[in-house]
Every structure is written in C-alpha cells, then in structure tokens.
Design a protein around this motif. Structure first.
Motif, PDB file in Angstrom:
ATOM      1  N   GLU A 171      -0.580   4.938 -10.031  1.00 47.45           N
ATOM      2  CA  GLU A 171      -0.295   5.240  -8.621  1.00 47.45           C
ATOM      3  C   GLU A 171       1.299   5.421  -8.630  1.00 47.45           C
ATOM      4  OE1 GLU A 171      -2.431   4.177  -6.099  1.00 47.45           O
ATOM      5  OE2 GLU A 171      -3.746   3.610  -7.333  1.00 47.45           O
ATOM      6  N   LEU A 209       0.942  -1.073   0.127  1.00 49.25           N
ATOM      7  CA  LEU A 209      -0.278   0.228  -0.310  1.00 49.25           C
ATOM      8  C   LEU A 209       1.027   0.768  -0.281  1.00 49.25           C
ATOM      9  CD1 LEU A 209      -2.752  -0.771   2.571  1.00 49.25           C
ATOM     10  CD2 LEU A 209      -2.996  -0.930  -0.297  1.00 49.25           C
ATOM     11  N   GLU A 210       2.278   0.854   0.876  1.00 51.13           N
ATOM     12  CA  GLU A 210       2.614   1.998   0.607  1.00 51.13           C
ATOM     13  C   GLU A 210       3.789   2.667  -0.841  1.00 51.13           C
ATOM     14  OE1 GLU A 210       5.531   2.818   3.981  1.00 51.13           O
ATOM     15  OE2 GLU A 210       3.901   2.517   5.206  1.00 51.13           O
ATOM     16  N   ASP A 238     -10.317  -1.675   7.564  1.00 50.20           N
ATOM     17  CA  ASP A 238      -9.580  -0.703   7.144  1.00 50.20           C
ATOM     18  C   ASP A 238      -8.348  -0.411   5.996  1.00 50.20           C
ATOM     19  OD1 ASP A 238      -6.984  -1.420   9.702  1.00 50.20           O
ATOM     20  OD2 ASP A 238      -7.450  -2.592   8.346  1.00 50.20           O
ATOM     21  N   LYS A 239      -7.414  -1.350   6.113  1.00 51.44           N
ATOM     22  CA  LYS A 239      -6.443  -0.947   4.990  1.00 51.44           C
ATOM     23  C   LYS A 239      -7.263  -1.187   3.366  1.00 51.44           C
ATOM     24  CE  LYS A 239      -1.662  -1.384   7.020  1.00 51.44           C
ATOM     25  NZ  LYS A 239      -2.517  -1.384   7.946  1.00 51.44           N
ATOM     26  N   TYR A 240      -8.318  -2.594   3.601  1.00 48.52           N
ATOM     27  CA  TYR A 240      -8.646  -1.824   1.956  1.00 48.52           C
ATOM     28  C   TYR A 240      -9.341  -0.945   1.648  1.00 48.52           C
ATOM     29  CZ  TYR A 240     -12.647  -3.741  -1.356  1.00 48.52           C
ATOM     30  OH  TYR A 240     -13.534  -3.408  -2.471  1.00 48.52           O
ATOM     31  N   GLN A 241     -10.191  -0.744   3.019  1.00 49.69           N
ATOM     32  CA  GLN A 241     -11.075   0.622   3.014  1.00 49.69           C
ATOM     33  C   GLN A 241     -10.365   2.663   2.135  1.00 49.69           C
ATOM     34  OE1 GLN A 241     -13.787   0.154   3.216  1.00 49.69           O
ATOM     35  NE2 GLN A 241     -14.896  -0.329   5.166  1.00 49.69           N
ATOM     36  N   GLN A 242      -9.004   1.924   2.899  1.00 50.78           N
ATOM     37  CA  GLN A 242      -8.411   3.132   2.201  1.00 50.78           C
ATOM     38  C   GLN A 242      -8.002   3.485   0.725  1.00 50.78           C
ATOM     39  OE1 GLN A 242      -3.715   2.682   4.141  1.00 50.78           O
ATOM     40  NE2 GLN A 242      -5.031   3.472   6.274  1.00 50.78           N
ATOM     41  N   ALA A 243      -7.347   1.873  -0.123  1.00 48.06           N
ATOM     42  CA  ALA A 243      -7.967   1.538  -1.240  1.00 48.06           C
ATOM     43  C   ALA A 243      -8.882   1.050  -2.111  1.00 48.06           C
ATOM     44  CB  ALA A 243      -6.328   0.920  -1.238  1.00 48.06           C
ATOM     45  N   ASP A 249     -13.936  -6.760  -1.587  1.00 49.66           N
ATOM     46  CA  ASP A 249     -13.575  -6.660   0.127  1.00 49.66           C
ATOM     47  C   ASP A 249     -13.221  -8.666   0.748  1.00 49.66           C
ATOM     48  OD1 ASP A 249     -13.994  -6.022   3.705  1.00 49.66           O
ATOM     49  OD2 ASP A 249     -12.042  -7.482   2.962  1.00 49.66           O
ATOM     50  N   ARG A 293      -8.759   0.473  -6.062  1.00 49.15           N
ATOM     51  CA  ARG A 293      -7.708   0.242  -6.823  1.00 49.15           C
ATOM     52  C   ARG A 293      -6.865  -0.259  -6.849  1.00 49.15           C
ATOM     53  NH1 ARG A 293      -6.304   5.136  -3.056  1.00 49.15           N
ATOM     54  NH2 ARG A 293      -3.967   4.354  -4.037  1.00 49.15           N
ATOM     55  N   GLN A 333      -3.415  -1.135  14.539  1.00 45.98           N
ATOM     56  CA  GLN A 333      -2.899  -0.021  14.552  1.00 45.98           C
ATOM     57  C   GLN A 333      -2.261   0.675  16.434  1.00 45.98           C
ATOM     58  OE1 GLN A 333      -6.916   1.494  15.801  1.00 45.98           O
ATOM     59  NE2 GLN A 333      -6.447   3.486  14.058  1.00 45.98           N
TER      60      GLN A 333
END
Lengths: 344, 313, 326
Positions: free
Chosen positions: A291, A37-38, A53-58, A259, A61, C293
C-alpha cells in the motif's frame, strides 16, 4: 471510543517499557475511515463498519474487526417523576422513541407513553417534549439511528440512519441540538421535560445528577418483549445474541475482510438483551508494503502486536474503561484471526 | 431673570445627562471586562485544584496525558507542541502582518491598498477551521514532492550532525507541526495587519511630514523616526495576535492533528488547546481535571506574555 | 507538483519582499499586499473547486435550501447563513456599545493610573483561548441565560422563550464578549489620538464631559467603522466557541417562514431557538463528511457563501466611506 483507545495506547506503552507509541486522535469515525483509505493514518477506528461504497474501493485489501462494545442510553429530565422522587424509571420502546424524535409524540402525557408506564401514568405532565440530538456528526447518532431504523419501520422510511440525520422533531416539535455527548448531557440536565441519547459512560458517570431530575429509560427489546436496564451484562447479552443470530443466518462467523455492514445489521436490535449497542471497529491494511507505507514491515509488526494485546489483555476488566463493554470471546477471536491476514 | 433661570435649568439637565451618560459608558466598559474575571476565576479555581489532584505542577507540566484509568497525568507533550507552533506562527505572522499593516495604513490612497485591506477584512472572517483545511489541502498536494526533492536530501545531509535534528527537520507526515504553524500564521496575519494599519493611519499629518523631512529615505521615516509613535500599537498587535493563536483549536484539527506522546515535529503534534477541546468533553473526572489544569497553564502563559510586554513597553 | 512549487516559491517571495523594503520601500510594501490578495484568491479558488460537485448537481439551490439531510444527500446552507447573520447581529448590537463604552471609560473617566490596567484587562479578554470561552458558555453562560431570559419572558408574555440553554442568542452573547476587545482596541487607538486643538476647542465651548465624549466619537467615526468590521469578521469566523453553545437545529427557519412569514417577530423568536452558523456547521459536520458524497462540497459551498457575504459587506463599507469623504 477515544477514551478506550487512548487507555489501551497508554497501558501498552507502559507494558512495552515505553518503546511503542500508538498515537490515537479522535477526529470522527468518518474522517478516520477516509484518512485510513487515503493512507494518511496507519490504522482507522470507527463506530460503524467501513461504508459500502468505500468498502468496494478497497475490498479484499484490508481487514476490519471489532475491538470493544459501546452502548447508548436514553436519559430524560422530568422533575415530576424523577427517580429520586418516585424510585421508578421510565419504560420506553423503539416505537415511542422514534415517534418522539419524529415529532409525532409531542407531549409527555401522550397516551402511548402512558400505556408503557402504568405506574407513572397519572404523574406524567402535559408538557412539550424537548428532544435533544447531536449537532455534530457522530458515531453515537449513527448507532442510535441504526437501531431505530432496524426496530421501527416508519423511521426507516422517513429518516434513515447516519452520522447526522434530518430530525423531523426539529421542525414539527421542540427538537434541539447540542455538541458532543457532553453537550447533550448538559442540555438534558438543564432543560426540564427533555430527553436525549448519550453514550453509556456519560450517564454512568453522572447517574446521581440524572436521578435527581429524571433518570434513564428501560428499553424494551422488541424481539423478546422484555425491558432491559442499561448494564454491562445486558449489553454483553445483546452482543452474544447478535453473534448467534448472525452465525445461524449465514452459517459461519463473519470474515475479517468481508463487508461488515450486513454483520452490524444482525448485531443491531439483537434477539435478547439491551438492544442499543454498537461495536468499535478497527481497520488495518493486509499488506502495508504494497500500500506504499514507509517502514512497512516494522509498522505491520507493531500494529499486530498492539492489537493482539488489545484483543486479549485489553479485554480484561482492569484495562477496560468505564462505559465500555468487553467483547465476548468468540467476537474477539474474529479479530485475532484477522491479524493473521496481515503481512508479514 | 427668566433667561438666567432657563439657562440654569438647561445646564442642570445637561449635568444630569452628563452623569447618566458617563455612568452608562462606565457600565458598558465594565460589562466588557466582568466576564473575564468570571472565566479566569472559574478556570483558576478548578485548574489549580486539578493540578494538585493530578500530582503537582512539575509533574503536570512534563508527564504524559492521563487516560480514564489513570490517576495522575500531565500535559508535557501538549505544552511543547503549543510553544513550538505558536512561536513559529507568531514569528511569521508578525513578519508578514507588520509590513502588510504598514502598507494598508500608510498608503491608503492607492487603490491596491484598499483591495488589500478588503482582502484582510475578508480573511479575518473566514471560519478558522477552513484555514486549517486550506493548509491541509496544500500540504496534501505538496507533501510527496516536498519530501522527495527538498526535505529528504536536506535531512540526509544534516542528521548526522545531531540526534535531535530529525525531531525538527525531516520528511513530513500528512499531519505535522509546520502545517499547524502555517495555519496559525494565516490566522494571525489579519489581526497584526489591521491593528498596525490603525496605528499608522492615525499618525497626524504634521508629525508624518516632520518624519519624512528629517529622515531622508522613506524607510527611515516609517520605521525609525516614527517608531515611538507606533510602537505601542504594534506591540499590542503582536501580543494580541500571539496570545490568540496560542489558544486556537480549529485550525490545528486537520493540520497538526494532535498527539498523546512526545514525538517529532515532522509528525502529528500535540497542542494544549486540542487537549482541552478533547478532554473537557469526556465524562471522566481525571481527564476533565487535566483539561482545567491545562487551561490554567495556558492562561498563565498568556498573562505572563502580557505582563512582560506591559512592563517593557 | 503545484503544491510543491507553491511552498517552495513562498520563501524566496517573502525574502524578496523584505529585501525590496530596503531598496524601494513602496514596491516592497505592495508585494506584501499582493501576498494577501493571492492568499484570499487561492482560498476562494479552493472553495470553488471543492464546492463544484454540489453546485453542478443542484445549481444554486444549495444556497436557498434549509434542509440538511445527509441520508438523502440533500444539503442546504440557508439556515446556517441565517444563523450567522442573526448571531452576528446580536453580537454586534451588544459589542459595539461595550467597545465604545470601553474607549470612553479609559480615556474620559478613569484616572491615568488605572487606564493601563483597564486597557490590559480588555486586551486580555481578546486573548483568552476560544475553547475556554466555549466551555464557559457550555457550563455557565448557557444555563444562566436560559434562566434569565425565561424569567423575563415569563413576566412579559407568560411563557418560556428559550427551550434549551444552547441557542443562537447564547452564541450571540458569547460572541459579543469575545469580539468586544477587538473593536475596543481599534476605537481606543483613534480616540486617544484626537488632536489636542480639537479637544481644547470642544471644552472651550463649554461641553460637559459626556458631550465631549460624544463629539469625539463622531470625530473618530472611521475608527468605529474599522473596529466594527474587525469585530464583525471575528464574529462571522468564530468556530469553536459557537459550535459548543449554538445548539444545532437545522430546520427551524423553514418552519418559522411557513408559519408566519419573514417578520421581525419571527426572526426574534428564531434567535431564542437553537440554530447553526456557517462556521460552526463546518466545524461540527466536517470530521465525518468524507463518508458522504456531497457533504464536503456542501460545506465548502457554505464557506463560499460566507466569503461572498463578507465581500458584499466590505463593498458596502467602502461605499459608505467614499460617500462620507465626498
């Protein structure tokens, strides 16, 4: 998952005449997802789907799809009932396994274990169970605890699942940790009256050693009530049954940019077959240029070529490493469709 | 008569204590070294056997690493990566560690020197993986600008000069050999510094005064006249440090990452220690074999460095 | 931009420091001292910045809790600190006698020809890659210690004391083997440089060799202290080898406290259980920590705790040395 990815990389390198190098390093599923992701990595691989939660970020895409199936077995060290001595393996259920790792079942002569193993009941000694778990964060632990979470409600309430969990057996009974599958494997082989969970390959490669001190457990599938021995066929049966259950529930096959956490829930503890299995997921961006990757067009094309090979040729028996199970063809097709989403 | 007898008894007792005590010291000294033989024996026995199984020494040193499906393989990329990163790390480690050690050892009276010594003691005890994470953090912050303003223009100018240049200089990836070398440098500095400091601190005062008297400038005194007195310790410091970082694993995990192929040093780089870390803990014989073979190779390199230095110094 | 400046200014700084050595030696040397202090400062700053989220959320509870529960995002590093303290204690208790033994053996017992070889062997132990130590510990030392310790304990108390080959004790013994050469190197230096007049005086009063060794050791006690701290630092920072043999029980300390309070015997019992140290905790948990987190902050809080602990030990050491000199 690293040995299989590594194998594919090298075989592909040979197949393309040494032109394409796909460098895969194992730094942990969590790190793989995070680094992907980074944008520090071109693709990520993980034992669990992209966390919610990481899925929501991306979302939208990137795509994720399974590339191979892995499995986990329960090995134990019980000299009195070793396979080489008695010719029998233990039967275990998700409930009993949970209670052992929760520190509720403390000794091998517990009636709940005896009830599952009438043929061995009189030989089970009243010795403390040493429950071995992982000390490092690992996808194996994640898959194992996910299974227990789905199969046995009290586990879900007290412990949960993840790369590392708080094992009640550490406090209440003789729980102990070890590093890596190798560490757990060695710990079980060296410690009488212990039990541990390891990746399929670690047991398969050392089957004789385990048979001499104990053995591997038949696990009961709580959905159809049958006891399954860990074999490639039984695991494949589980994967196919899981896909069936998902398709029946949601009416369609899983989409590559969705997801996948709900998907993995349906594949966990499947209706039939050996119940402890996990997918290795691969993450790819849909649009490498957008990206911000350098050389995006070449990179995307190479990745598509590599993974197309992985999902077709790579699933053939010659290219699959011992301890991993090829995807059922319907599941592989999901990945092939996913590749179409990648530009160019 | 009685006094003599008593004196003899006491002497006898003292002699017994002498032998027992010396024996105890000898036992402890030997105990410190016995594990070395056990480990070296274990590694060489398994390693040489493994190298033979995997195709012979030359192939082992140059080929790509084996997958579980292979029967042969090698540690070519790993060897190159380790040699490069260790050499860089050692160079910088000595370059910074040596003057630092001189400062701490020679100028003990200053308050700041004691602060620096405390700093070095603290640096020694950092978990080695954390040092790697620090370099990773700095690398993440600096990478974009570094590539844009410094390395990009430099590599554009230089690369026409030779095809091999992009392998060494160029825009850096998130994981690269230089980050690995930087982490190794940070690990090595305290060792070099502390042993050098010991060497300088232990120079007897008369010798030091003589050195200052004959040398004129302090620089000459410390580095030229006293050279012989400290050279053995400094050599030890350099050797111990270099050999130590050649075997380090944790600092490289998030800096160099590792690689399965021969690749540019501006990207993820392989290392022998990383390969051993990974391969010895798989369940596939061919990979475990390659790990022991790699360990044998690494040990041989370290032994060679040692022997050469002992002969010269 | 900050990182870029940091890297770019580093090279001129070092070149300047080197140049100064030739012009104004003392200032040049001071610049190197400043470099190390700045590095430590930056590292500690990084720890603080990274650990901030969990300290903001939990306050200092993260330092006093022994639970490690990623599922509920509840972290505590006390168990890890205890493990670091215990493994270091075991390691130093075994390593210092061995290091002193090495120094005495080399300088008093061995004939001149063997001294160099023996010394090189000791140094060689120091340079062995940590991964190889870890593997040896995993496959050889762990099982051996389990059998050995359990035979002794079966004789003494009738029960097996080590449940698994991978415990704090295993880690402590492995560490002792690894750190002895560092302490030995420093002590050897000092011991060999005991001035001739002093040595002659010792023998003139009729000391046996053993008594002479003792007196010389007292004479070089500053070196012993120096070696002590080098070895201790190494023991606290060792990551890879410890991670492979230390086990991984994250909660035992609490149980022991609840059952029997903090007593010497409960601590001793803890040594023979599997545990965790701060360095190995970070190595084992960091790869997957990004999925959570608060785990990364918690791990850096552990690093911060270790740093503070190290600073405290150093402060104590400086105090002891000052007192000794006055």
């Amino acid at each position: 998952m690293a040995p299989q990815m590594f194998s594919w990389s090298k075989t592909f390198h040979r197949v393309t005449g040494g032109k394409i190098q796909v460098n895969y390093q194992s730094i942990g599923s969590g790190a793989g997802a995070a680094q992907f992701l980074e944008k520090k990595l071109d693709f990520g691989a993980s034992d669990v789907p992209m966390p919610r939660d990481k899925y929501q970020q991306a979302a939208g895409r990137f795509v994720q799809f399974p590339v191979i199936i892995g499995s986990i077995v329960l090995v134990y060290n019980l000299p009195e009932i070793a396979y080489s001595k008695t010719g029998m393996y233990l039967n275990l259920t998700s409930e009993v396994i949970s209670l052992i790792y929760m520190g509720e079942i403390k000794q091998w002569c517990d009636p709940r274990i005896k009830a599952l193993n009438p043929g061995l009941a009189d030989k089970l000694p009243c010795k403390d169970i040493v429950a071995v778990h992982r000390s490092d964060g690992s996808g194996t632990t994640a898959a194992f605890t996910l299974y227990l979470t789905r199969a046995y409600q009290p586990w879900n309430q007290t412990v949960g699942w993840g790369y590392t969990v708080n094992w009640p057996a550490d406090e209440k009974a003789k729980g102990t940790g070890a590093k890596g599958n190798e560490g757990v494997s060695q710990a079980v082989l060296q410690t009488p009256y212990s039990i541990g969970y390891v990746e399929f390959a670690y047991w398969a490669k050392n089957k004789d050693k385990y048979d001499r001190v104990g053995g591997v457990a038949f696990i009961r599938n709580d959905n159809d009530g049958m006891y399954y021995f860990p074999t490639a066929e039984n695991v494949a049966m589980g994967a196919a049954a899981g896909l069936e259950r998902y398709t029946r529930k949601y009416g369609a096959k899983p989409a590559p940019d969705a997801d996948w956490n709900p998907v993995s829930i349906e594949f966990t503890n499947p209706p039939r077959g050996y119940p402890i299995l996990s997918f290795v997921y691969v993450f790819l961006w849909k649009d490498y240029a957008a990206e911000g990757y350098g050389d995006a067009a070449t990179k995307a094309a190479l990745l598509k070529e590599f993974f197309k090979w992985v999902l077709t040729e790579g699933q053939k028996q010659d290219n699959v490493v011992e301890g991993y199970i090829p995807l059922p063809s319907e599941v592989a097709k999901i990945g092939l469709e996913a590749l179409n989403h990648i530009k160019p | 008569m009685t006094a003599e007898r008593k004196a003899e008894d006491i002497t006898a007792v003292r002699m017994v204590i002498n032998w027992l005590g010396l024996g105890l010291f000898a036992l402890l000294g030997v105990a410190a070294v016995v594990p070395l033989f056990l480990i070296i024996g274990d590694v060489y026995v398994k390693g040489i056997d493994a190298i033979n199984r995997l195709g012979g020494l030359w192939h082992f040193l140059t080929e790509l690493p084996p997958t579980p499906l292979d029967e042969r393989g090698g540690i070519g990329p790993m060897l190159v990566g380790t040699l490069y990163m260790t050499a860089l790390g050692a160079l910088l480690g000595i370059a910074v560690g040596f003057p630092l050690g001189v400062y701490i050892g020679e100028m003990r009276k200053e308050k700041f020197a004691n602060v620096a010594r405390a700093g070095v003691n603290v640096l020694v005890e950092f978990p080695t993986i954390v040092v790697g994470l620090f370099v990773y953090a700095v690398m993440s912050l600096a990478k974009e600008d570094l590539n844009r303003y410094l390395l990009g223009p430099i590599s554009n100018t230089i690369s026409p000069l030779g095809e091999w240049i992009p392998w060494f200089i160029g825009p850096l990836d998130g994981f690269n050999a230089y980050a690995g070398a930087a982490a190794l440098t940070l690990i090595m500095i305290p060792y070099v510094a502390l042993i050098t400091a010991s060497a300088y601190a232990s120079i007897e005062q008369p010798l030091r005064e003589a050195a200052y008297a004959t040398a004129g400038r302090e620089f000459n005194a410390l580095f030229i006249v006293l050279r012989k007195a400290v050279s053995r310790a400094v050599l030890t410091a350099a050797l111990l440090g270099t050999a130590k970082i050649a075997g380090e694993t944790a600092p490289l995990l998030f800096t160099a990452l590792g690689n399965l192929y021969y690749a540019s040093f501006t990207g993820p780089t392989a290392a022998v220690s990383l390969w051993i870390w990974y391969a010895a803990q798989t369940s596939y014989e061919v990979q475990i074999d390659s790990a022991y073979g790699a360990a044998a190779v690494l040990l041989t390199i370290i032994l060679t460095i040692f022997i050469i230095a002992r002969i010269r110094g | 931009m900050l990182g870029f400046l940091l890297v770019v200014l580093l090279i001129p700084y070092l070149i300047a420091a080197y140049g100064l050595l030739f012009v104004k030696l003392r200032w040049g040397l001071r610049l190197f001292g400043a470099f190390i202090v700045a590095t430590i400062g930056l590292l500690t700053a990084m720890f603080l910045v990274e650990a901030y989220p969990i300290i903001a959320r939990d306050g200092v509870a993260v330092f006093f809790q022994t639970r490690w529960d990623p599922v509920r995002e509840s972290y505590g590093v006390l168990q890890a600190l205890t493990g670091t303290v215990l493994t270091s204690a075991v390691a130093m208790a075994l390593a210092m006698p061995m290091a002193i033994g090495v120094a005495v053996t080399i300088n008093e017992i061995l004939p001149a020809r063997l001294r160099g070889i023996f010394g090189s062997l000791v140094d060689l132990t120091a340079t062995m890659p940590t991964v190889i130590f870890g593997l040896w510990g995993l496959f050889v030392l762990g099982p051996f210690l389990k059998d050995a310790v359990n035979s002794v304990s079966r004789y003494l108390v009738g029960d097996d004391v080590m449940t698994s080959p991978y415990t704090l004790f295993t880690a402590g013994v492995l560490l002792a083997i690894m750190i002895t050469p560092y302490a030995a190197a420093v002590i050897r230096e000092g011991y060999a440089l005991v001035p001739k007049p002093v040595e002659e005086a010792i023998y003139a009063v009729g000391a046996t060799r053993f008594e002479a060794a003792f007196i010389k050791l007292r004479y070089v006690r500053n070196y012993i202290l120096g070696g002590f701290f080098l070895a201790l630092g190494r023991a606290m920072g060792e990551t890879v080898a410890v991670a492979m043999v230390v086990g991984g029980n994250f909660s035992r300390f609490t149980t022991n406290i609840l059952e029997s309070g903090i007593t010497i015997s409960s601590l001793i019992a803890l040594i023979f259980e599997s545990g965790i140290t701060i360095s190995s905790l970070i190595a084992l948990q960091f790869p997957n920590a990004a999925s959570y987190q608060y785990m990364v902050p918690a791990l850096f809080a552990g690093a911060l705790l270790l740093t503070l602990f190290g600073l405290a030990i150093n402060a104590v050491a400086i105090y002891i040395i000052q007192r000794g000199q006055i």
